[in-house]
Design a protein around this motif. Structure first.
Motif, mmCIF file in Angstrom:
data_model
loop_
_atom_site.group_PDB
_atom_site.id
_atom_site.type_symbol
_atom_site.label_atom_id
_atom_site.label_comp_id
_atom_site.label_asym_id
_atom_site.label_seq_id
_atom_site.Cartn_x
_atom_site.Cartn_y
_atom_site.Cartn_z
ATOM 1 N N ALA A 1 3.806 2.524 7.504
ATOM 2 C CA ALA A 1 5.102 3.149 7.200
ATOM 3 C C ALA A 1 5.909 3.363 8.479
ATOM 4 O O ALA A 1 7.141 3.328 8.460
ATOM 5 N N VAL B 1 0.479 4.558 5.005
ATOM 6 C CA VAL B 1 0.622 5.175 3.678
ATOM 7 C C VAL B 1 0.075 4.151 2.685
ATOM 8 O O VAL B 1 0.303 2.951 2.864
ATOM 9 N N TRP C 1 3.694 4.028 -1.285
ATOM 10 C CA TRP C 1 4.919 3.851 -0.489
ATOM 11 C C TRP C 1 5.986 3.148 -1.331
ATOM 12 O O TRP C 1 7.149 3.541 -1.361
#
Ligand code: ZN
Length: 497
Positions: free
Chosen positions: A51, A111, A116
């Protein structure tokens, strides 16, 4: 949308299998964007996306910043911040709760991939699409302008109908024949889903089609089964579709030819052309009455009668208030395999006393007089974008096109005479007779064709009549009767009919 997500989450369990250590997901802002590769790592048996790399690469402003503890950036106008070890994503002034805390992984913050995507989808990019097989995430997919390709086969060839979501112009489209049985078509400014459109098109003249998106151009490489004798295309403004007609070389047996000849004579399809339309109002009455409205009304009345009472197929060059270039109109007629082409207009004259009806057929020679007569109706060319098309029509070309028409001069004359006869009978107006003129709208139609000037919009009495629905109905009835008489007379001569 619901179905797509069920599918996505089902594949969530397959994705780790595909994963071999470190991989990436290609993240695109739009369909045409080449995209950036964002790392995905396998952790606890699941794919986790970086991320922090996502924010670093896709942030809309240079504020994005990542450390091993936190990362932030602007996505879809929202400020997004993640913290290593925290299950909360900060989105502007609110928070989004992840089912698992953000993992620190070297310098990256991870993530779970599908969490996500779920976060991006529910909070920032409602239209995003994700393809696990292709490992492609498109944040703001544009809808494709090419919706579908449909093949229709006819006795004399095949038609490729390209359905589009917006109206393309002729200059956007380029078609050429390549070597070894290939035909190419490019549509500038078009986008299509080349995966979805890459189907089997093995039918009629076609062996296959390969759709290719190349930057802003959408291309179809068309594989032909046999040689074609020609091709052309036209754009149907009503359905916004592009029709490419591929013609077979004729190799008919004698009996097929006889059958075809008799079919050719059945007046089964009539093309009605309501004069003017859209940005071309046609001639104007003293009170602002527009020719285009009158002609459309008469055309629709006539069409309904022909369909209901004669059972003929009616093709309209326009059914609404749209602009159709003159040269498109006979093309529409030819493509529809029309047996009669009738262009409906209202006349106008500087001398406001002039009144009555007149009906024209295409002059076999482009004489000065023929040009002069057609001047008003040809004027619309000034409003068209591709004026050069007409400039290219030299005297010789006109004669050639008129000669193609001359095969139908006798029929066109008969029909024109019947129209005037019925006007005299029903409308009780002055008939100015049947004339010949160089109307572009009649040029190139390979069927008996006439252009009828119902009445003079420039004359006070004629204008008052044209404004009455009962009069327009009478005009339509006169044309209907003329077509009916013509059809009966000509079909009588067909063998075995
Ligand atoms: Zn007109």
């Amino acid at each position: 949308m619901v179905k797509k997500w069920q599918y996505t989450f089902l594949l969530a369990f397959i994705f780790p299998v595909l994963l071999q250590g470190r991989t990436t997901v290609n993240v695109k802002q739009t369909n045409l964007d080449p995209g950036v590769e964002i790392p995905v790592h396998e952790l606890h048996g699941y794919p986790w996306i970086s991320a922090s790399e996502f924010l670093l690469n896709l942030s809309e402003d240079p504020l994005s910043d990542t450390t091993s503890r936190a990362a932030h950036g602007r996505l879809g106008g929202h400020m997004v911040t993640i913290h290593g070890g925290s299950a909360f994503i900060h989105l502007d002034v609110s928070t989004y709760h992840l089912p698992a805390p953000v993992e620190r992984y070297g310098h990256e913050l991870l993530v779970p991939l599908y969490e996500w995507i779920r976060f991006l989808h529910t909070r920032i990019y409602p239209d995003l699409t994700f393809s696990p097989e292709r490992r492609t995430l498109i944040l703001e997919p544009e809808s494709y302008s090419i919706r579908d390709i449909v093949i229709q086969n006819f006795k004399n060839g095949s038609t490729l109908r390209i359905e589009t979501t917006r109206l393309f112009q002729e200059q956007d489209i380029n078609i050429w024949e390549g070597r070894n049985g290939w035909l190419y078509c490019t549509i500038y400014g078009a986008t299509g889903d080349t995966i979805q459109l890459n189907r089997t098109y093995d039918s009629g003249i076609l062996r296959g089609i390969i759709p290719i998106q190349s930057g802003e151009t959408f291309q179809l490489s068309i594989r032909l089964r046999n040689a074609i004798s020609g091709y052309d295309f036209y754009i149907d403004p009503e359905t916004r579709s592009i029709h490419i007609n591929l013609r077979k070389p004729s190799s008919l047996t004698a009996s097929e030819r006889t059958l075809e000849a008799s079919e050719k004579w059945l007046i089964d399809t009539i093309v009605l052309d309501a004069g003017h339309g859209g940005r071309d109002p046609g001639a104007l009455g003293a009170d602002g009455t527009r020719e285009k409205d009158i002609t459309l009304d008469i055309t629709l009345r006539l069409g309904r009668m022909l369909e209901r009472e004669l059972g003929t197929h009616v093709v309209y060059t326009r059914k609404t208030d749209v602009f159709i270039p003159l040269h498109q109109r006979p093309k529409i007629a030819n493509n529809a395999n029309g047996k009669l082409f009738i262009s409906i207009h209202c006349n106008s004259h500087d001398n406001r006393r002039v009144s009555g009806s007149e009906t024209f057929l295409l002059a076999p020679r482009l004489t000065e007089e023929a040009i002069k007569i057609a001047e008003t109706e040809n004027q619309v060319i000034r409003l068209e974008e591709n004026q050069e098309i007409y400039e290219k029509i030299t005297n010789e070309q006109y004669i050639l096109a008129a000669m193609a028409q001359s095969a139908f001069v006798k029929e066109s004359e008969d029909l024109a005479a019947l129209v005037e006869k019925n006007y005299i009978r029903n409308l009780k107006t002055t008939s100015r007779g049947v004339k010949q003129a160089g109307f572009y709208v009649l040029l190139g139609a390979s069927m008996p064709s006439i252009l009828t000037e119902v009445s003079f919009i420039s004359n006070k009495t004629d204008l008052q009549k044209l404004k009455r629905a009962s009069y327009r109905q009478k005009v339509a009835e006169s044309l209907f009767q003329a077509i009916k008489d013509f059809k009966e007379k000509h079909e009588k001569d067909i063998p075995n009919h």
